[in-house]
Design a protein around this motif. Structure first.
Motif, short mmCIF file in Angstrom:
data_model
loop_
_atom_site.label_atom_id
_atom_site.label_comp_id
_atom_site.label_asym_id
_atom_site.label_seq_id
_atom_site.Cartn_x
_atom_site.Cartn_y
_atom_site.Cartn_z
N ASP A 460 0.82 -1.22 0.00
CA ASP A 460 0.00 0.00 0.00
C ASP A 460 0.85 1.27 0.00
O ASP A 460 0.35 2.36 -0.25
CB ASP A 460 -1.01 0.00 1.16
CG ASP A 460 -0.35 -0.28 2.49
OD1 ASP A 460 0.90 -0.42 2.53
OD2 ASP A 460 -1.07 -0.36 3.49
N GLY A 461 2.14 1.11 0.26
CA GLY A 461 3.06 2.25 0.11
C GLY A 461 3.24 2.65 -1.35
O GLY A 461 3.70 3.74 -1.65
N GLY A 462 2.91 1.74 -2.26
CA GLY A 462 2.88 2.06 -3.67
C GLY A 462 4.24 2.20 -4.32
O GLY A 462 5.27 1.97 -3.71
N GLU A 463 4.20 2.55 -5.59
CA GLU A 463 5.42 2.87 -6.34
C GLU A 463 5.03 3.72 -7.54
O GLU A 463 3.89 3.68 -8.01
CB GLU A 463 6.13 1.60 -6.79
CG GLU A 463 7.55 1.83 -7.32
CD GLU A 463 8.45 2.62 -6.36
OE1 GLU A 463 8.31 3.86 -6.31
OE2 GLU A 463 9.25 1.99 -5.65
N THR A 464 6.01 4.51 -8.01
CA THR A 464 5.70 5.48 -9.06
C THR A 464 6.40 5.14 -10.37
O THR A 464 7.45 4.49 -10.38
CB THR A 464 6.16 6.89 -8.65
OG1 THR A 464 7.59 6.90 -8.50
CG2 THR A 464 5.53 7.32 -7.34
N ALA A 465 5.81 5.61 -11.44
CA ALA A 465 6.45 5.52 -12.75
C ALA A 465 5.98 6.69 -13.59
O ALA A 465 4.82 7.09 -13.55
CB ALA A 465 6.09 4.21 -13.45
N ARG A 466 6.91 7.25 -14.35
CA ARG A 466 6.59 8.26 -15.34
C ARG A 466 7.18 7.79 -16.65
O ARG A 466 8.33 7.37 -16.71
CB ARG A 466 7.19 9.62 -14.94
CG ARG A 466 7.07 10.69 -16.01
CD ARG A 466 7.52 12.05 -15.45
NE ARG A 466 7.63 13.04 -16.51
CZ ARG A 466 6.58 13.70 -17.03
NH1 ARG A 466 5.36 13.46 -16.60
NH2 ARG A 466 6.76 14.58 -17.99
N LEU A 467 6.38 7.82 -17.70
CA LEU A 467 6.86 7.37 -19.01
C LEU A 467 6.64 8.49 -20.01
O LEU A 467 5.54 9.07 -20.08
CB LEU A 467 6.08 6.11 -19.44
CG LEU A 467 6.36 5.60 -20.86
CD1 LEU A 467 7.82 5.17 -21.02
CD2 LEU A 467 5.43 4.43 -21.19
N ILE A 541 0.16 1.87 -20.60
CA ILE A 541 -1.22 1.74 -21.12
C ILE A 541 -1.85 3.13 -21.27
O ILE A 541 -2.54 3.40 -22.25
CB ILE A 541 -2.04 0.82 -20.19
CG1 ILE A 541 -1.52 -0.62 -20.33
CG2 ILE A 541 -3.53 0.89 -20.52
CD1 ILE A 541 -2.05 -1.59 -19.29
N GLU A 542 -1.58 4.01 -20.32
CA GLU A 542 -2.10 5.39 -20.44
C GLU A 542 -1.52 6.09 -21.67
O GLU A 542 -2.22 6.77 -22.42
CB GLU A 542 -1.78 6.22 -19.19
CG GLU A 542 -2.72 5.95 -18.03
CD GLU A 542 -2.46 6.91 -16.86
OE1 GLU A 542 -1.97 8.04 -17.09
OE2 GLU A 542 -2.75 6.51 -15.72
#
Lengths: 760, 156
Positions: A460-467, A541-542
């Protein structure tokens, strides 16, 4: 598949912190720490005057200079509930420099700053510290005796005490009950690159280059410790030469380097020596366990109790959290009606304990896998048969274990069978019987360990990505995940290629720079692919959906009629491949606005990889020397993205697991002096002590994330350690030996054999 | 004192302190940072380079001892990342590295091994690399890489 990282690493080498030649560090001075040579003492005086006069000395700093920092964190109000935040704060706070007391050999007391590295070693010798020695608290027995206290205001060396009271009635229905004290020894993580940091303060902004698994967490810790706004801090993790959990965030030593750069206004560099690293980088494991297991004569386990005393060393870093994970995973892969756990966390005059490859789960597996073998021996049944009877059956998932974890998916029995078949279990037993019959000096041992572990426990701490897709058809990934050997650059490029059809060679992966990636969590707990990978897949996908809209506009077609040819990386009208446009053209069409997506993926859930390891050892009954000759494993981590990378993770983990079973231990004498403080004394495993490994494939997809991925980073240490230990004990079990604690050195095995022969 | 060393074919000369270690000469004077320091007891082999063609641990050699001699580091094995030496190529093909810190030393030790024994067995490879520690790979793929490099070089 070959890694995109490798040409650079193989030809000019990585750029680790000490390799940085940035202009900002051109005038950097060298930091050398003065560390406590005594385990437990009061500091009655520090004289730095001679050191200040030594050649090349820029400054000598001690706790007295820490007058520009915020106060230590308040007491966490800890009362003994589970899964608490660590460090604890309050009475238990860890200072930056030791103030009036040292609590472990290696604790930083002062810092010498010099123009070059050799001058630092000379000047550090001239810092004179007066110590009034105190009785050292060594090991859990010393801590529990409480004759000497590390933190007198706390009134005890026990920081946490929690769990279920023993219920002896739970074992009433058992035909056989076995109890055993088990030591899961203290280990040194030993990444080949030790800790290192460089820091510069300029124009109101602090830059810290640090060998870390998590630049963003390091920035958070740094902001708190130095009382700075995170916006005024840049943390950069360049290439990192291994971490294994011991480089999560940043230690007090790295914080001090950052502080000192600001305090004296000069750029600084620090790279610890291995001898420092062995004493002052966190250690791992260090549990004393008591297992109690009971069941029926026909092999059904009915009740299991695990009691843990966690030695967390001199300060409460993550060590206090580890027995929570051990307790959560106590029941292992077995369907046991009654499971109890209890633990204490105690302070000792030794190096602080934190995560080390597996972090609490290898300790759980080691305990129950020893317990199952002990139970099997007690009822006279083959230990693999006991496992088969008690493994959670495939039709029971999701399954909530007796110790409270809910396992997502698994094929535990199939995994066990695959390993037994692959290893030729029956033939191995026949060979063992033959050697026993002929009294062969080299006895054969066959050890099995089945496991389930939890990965991405903090999903639940998550993780980030920018493409971002650029107008030259290349793409850039900014990931919050953090590479230190795992192959993120390759794996992330594979994900982009799979989703968008942009060739891997055109994908640049950037990580570990908080100016470019302010939000992120980093790499630990085998979380990267299942969180960071999924974040990137979602970003891709976005981007694809954005691209579809733009391409539709460009080709004057409806979005529904467009398809992405991922083999060519080209958008085309369905049924009319001639009407097409490339990613470069789509990105150019978007222009300044950019073809990009940002994802912070917080919907992940922990996953539960599982498997079975089988170790075959030869034990020389005249010398006690055990040698691993085969190691066969199934490590099911769900859907595999890159078999090559996944196998590499398994190989490395297996070696570290075998090393714990046979060789490694951080040993302290009665005064709390480490006696295994260099690589001459601490037995890192070498190529000669290992065979090639036999890895079998198994993929049971996770259902909680779209990649079907579970974590693979820690499987090796979790499975290999008890399999190897069980194997050595199995080799001498015909002599009546039921248990030998790790590491199974020749001396220990020989002593067990001698004792067994004398008592016959 | 003045030390002159031929490093990867080029002459590097400098005034250095007598006690300067060869590894620090290579890193700080020659500016070649691929060679790493992984311990202080000559145990790990991360600093392995070739001195007159034979592998040495450059943390245990004084720069002065290399005066007038030839040193090859991993940077000198190939002309760039496009054209790899057969041992570098094999490490890449067999995934013989992870974090990369031990890699320059491991590659140089392997080059030295194959120069002395062009067709080693698996046991001979393991034995020859005993002085080079890796914490990531479990040695499995390193051994495969060295064996693959050997069979690549063997005339058919």
């Amino acid at each position: 598949m070959v890694r995109t990282e490798d040409p650079r690493l193989l030809t000019v080498g990585g750029t680790y912190v000490d390799d940085l030649r940035e202009p900002e560090l051109a005038q950097a001075a060298r930091v050398t720490f003065v560390r406590s040579p005594i385990a437990h003492a009061l500091i009655t005086g520090i004289d730095v005057s001679a050191a200040r006069e030594a050649p090349g000395v820029v400054a000598v700093l001690t706790a007295a200079d820490l007058d520009d920092l915020p106060p230590p964190p308040p007491d966490s109000g800890l009362t003994g509930t589970e899964g608490l935040p660590f460090p604890l704060g309050g009475h238990w706070s860890e200072p930056l420099f030791a103030v009036d007391r040292v609590r472990f050999v290696g604790e930083p007391v002062a810092m010498v700053i010099t123009d070059d590295r050799y001058q630092g070693e000379d000047a550090a010798e001239l810092v004179s510290v007066d110590y009034e020695q105190l009785p050292a608290v060594v090991g859990v027995a010393g801590a529990l005796a409480g004759e000497s206290l590390l933190f007198p205001p706390a009134g005890s060396n026990v920081a946490v005490s929690t769990g279920t009271p023993a219920d002896s009635a739970a074992f009433d229905g058992c035909d056989a009950v076995v109890e055993q004290v088990i030591v899961n020894q203290r280990l040194a993580p030993v990444p080949l690159e030790g800790r290192a940091a460089a820091a510069r303060w300029a124009d109101g902004k602090l830059t810290l280059w640090v060998s870390t698994q998590n630049a963003q967490i390091a920035r958070f810790i740094l902001a708190g410790a130095l009382g700075l706004d995170p916006a005024n801090i840049r943390v950069v993790a360049p290439d990192v030469g291994g971490g294994f959990g011991a480089k999560i965030g940043v230690d007090r030593d790295g914080l001090l380097v950052a502080w000192a750069a600001k305090h004296i206004g000069r750029a600084l560099r620090w790279a610890e020596t291995r001898s420092e690293n062995m004493l002052a980088m966190t250690h791992g494991r260090a549990q004393r366990q008591v297992v109690k297991i009971g069941g029926t004569r026909d092999g059904r386990i009915l009740a299991y109790r695990l009691e843990i005393v966690q030695d967390t060393g001199a300060y409460s870093r993550m060590g206090g959290f580890l027995p929570f994970l051990t307790s959560l995973m106590a029941a292992g892969p077995y369907d046991i009606a009654h499971v109890e756990t209890a633990y204490q966390v105690v302070m000792t005059n030794a190096t602080p304990i934190s995560a080390y490859r597996g972090a609490g789960r290898p300790e759980a597996t080691a305990a129950i896998e020893r317990a199952v073998d002990l139970f099997a021996a007690e009822i006279g049944m083959d230990a693999t048969e006991v496992r088969r009877i008690n493994l959670v059956p495939a039709d029971k998932f999701p399954y909530t274990s007796g110790s409270g974890a809910t396992y997502d998916t698994g094929e535990y029995v199939a995994g066990l069978d695959k390993v037994l078949t692959g290893a030729g279990y029956a033939e191995l037993r026949a060979e063992q019987a033959r050697r026993r019959e002929t009294g062969d000096v080299l006895q054969l041992g066959i050890g099995v360990a089945s496991y389930v572990e939890i990965t991405a426990a903090d999903a639940d701490g998550g993780e980030t990505a920018r493409l971002v897709v650029h107008d030259d058809g290349t793409a850039t990934v900014y990931t919050g995940s953090s590479a230190h050997g795992q192959g993120h650059h390759t794996a992330w490029a594979m994900l982009v290629q799979a989703e968008l059809g942009i060739d891997m060679s055109k994908v640049t992966v950037i990580h570990g720079d908080t100016d470019l990636i302010p939000m992120g969590v980093g790499t630990y707990a085998s979380r990267s692919l299942q969180l960071g990978g999924v974040a990137l897949q979602k970003a891709a996908i976005e981007v694809k959906e954005l691209g579809r809209k733009v391409a539709a506009e460009m080709l004057e077609a409806s979005e529904a009629d467009l398809e992405l040819d991922v083999d060519r990386g080209v958008w085309q009208v369905r049924g009319d491949p001639a009407t097409s446009t490339t990613w470069a053209q789509v990105a150019a069409h978007v222009g300044e606005a950019g073809l990009a997506a940002d994802v912070n993926y917080t919907d992940g859930k922990p996953t539960f990889p599982f498997g079975t390891h089988l170790a075959v050892t030869e034990v020389d009954t005249e010398t006690g020397k055990a040698r691993l000759i085969r190691h066969v494993t199934v490590d099911d981590a769900g859907t595999v993205l890159s078999p090559v990378l996944a196998e590499g993770q398994r190989h490395g983990g297996i070696a570290q697991g075998v090393a714990q079973a046979l060789l490694e231990e951080m040993v302290y004498d009665a005064e709390g002096n480490p006696v295994t403080g260099t690589l001459v004394d601490y037995a890192i495993i070498t190529a000669t002590e290992l065979p090639s490994f036999e890895l079998l494939a198994s993929e049971t997809p996770a259902t909680v994330n779209p990649l079907g991925a579970k974590g693979i980073g820690e499987a090796g240490t979790i499975g290999a350690t008890p399999a190897t230990q069980n194997s050595v004990i199995d080799a001498v079990s015909h002599l009546g030996i039921r248990h030998i604690d790790m590491p199974l050195t020749p001396a220990r095995v020989w002593a067990a054999i001698s004792e067994a022969r004398e008592s016959r | 004192m003045k030390v002159t060393v031929t490093v990867n074919g080029g002459e590097v000369a400098a005034e250095v302190a007598d006690r300067t270690l060869l590894v620090h000469f290579l890193r700080d004077v020659a500016g070649l940072t691929a060679t790493n320091v992984g311990c202080d007891t000559s145990s790990c082999g991360a600093c392995t380079v070739l001195l007159d063609g034979r592998s040495v641990k450059s943390c245990t050699v004084l720069a002065a001892q290399a005066d007038g001699r030839q040193v090859t580091t991993v940077e000198g094995l190939s002309s760039g990342s496009e054209e790899l030496h057969p041992v570098q190529q094999a490490f890449r093909a067999e995934h013989g590295l992870q974090c990369g810190f031990c890699t320059p030393g491991m590659v140089m030790a392997s080059v030295s091994l194959l120069a002395e024994n062009p067709s080693p067995t698996e046991d001979e490879v393991r034995s020859a690399l005993e002085g080079n520690l890796c914490r990531c790979t479990g040695y499995h793929n390193i051994v495969r890489a060295v064996l693959a490099a050997a069979s690549e070089r063997r005339p058919s």
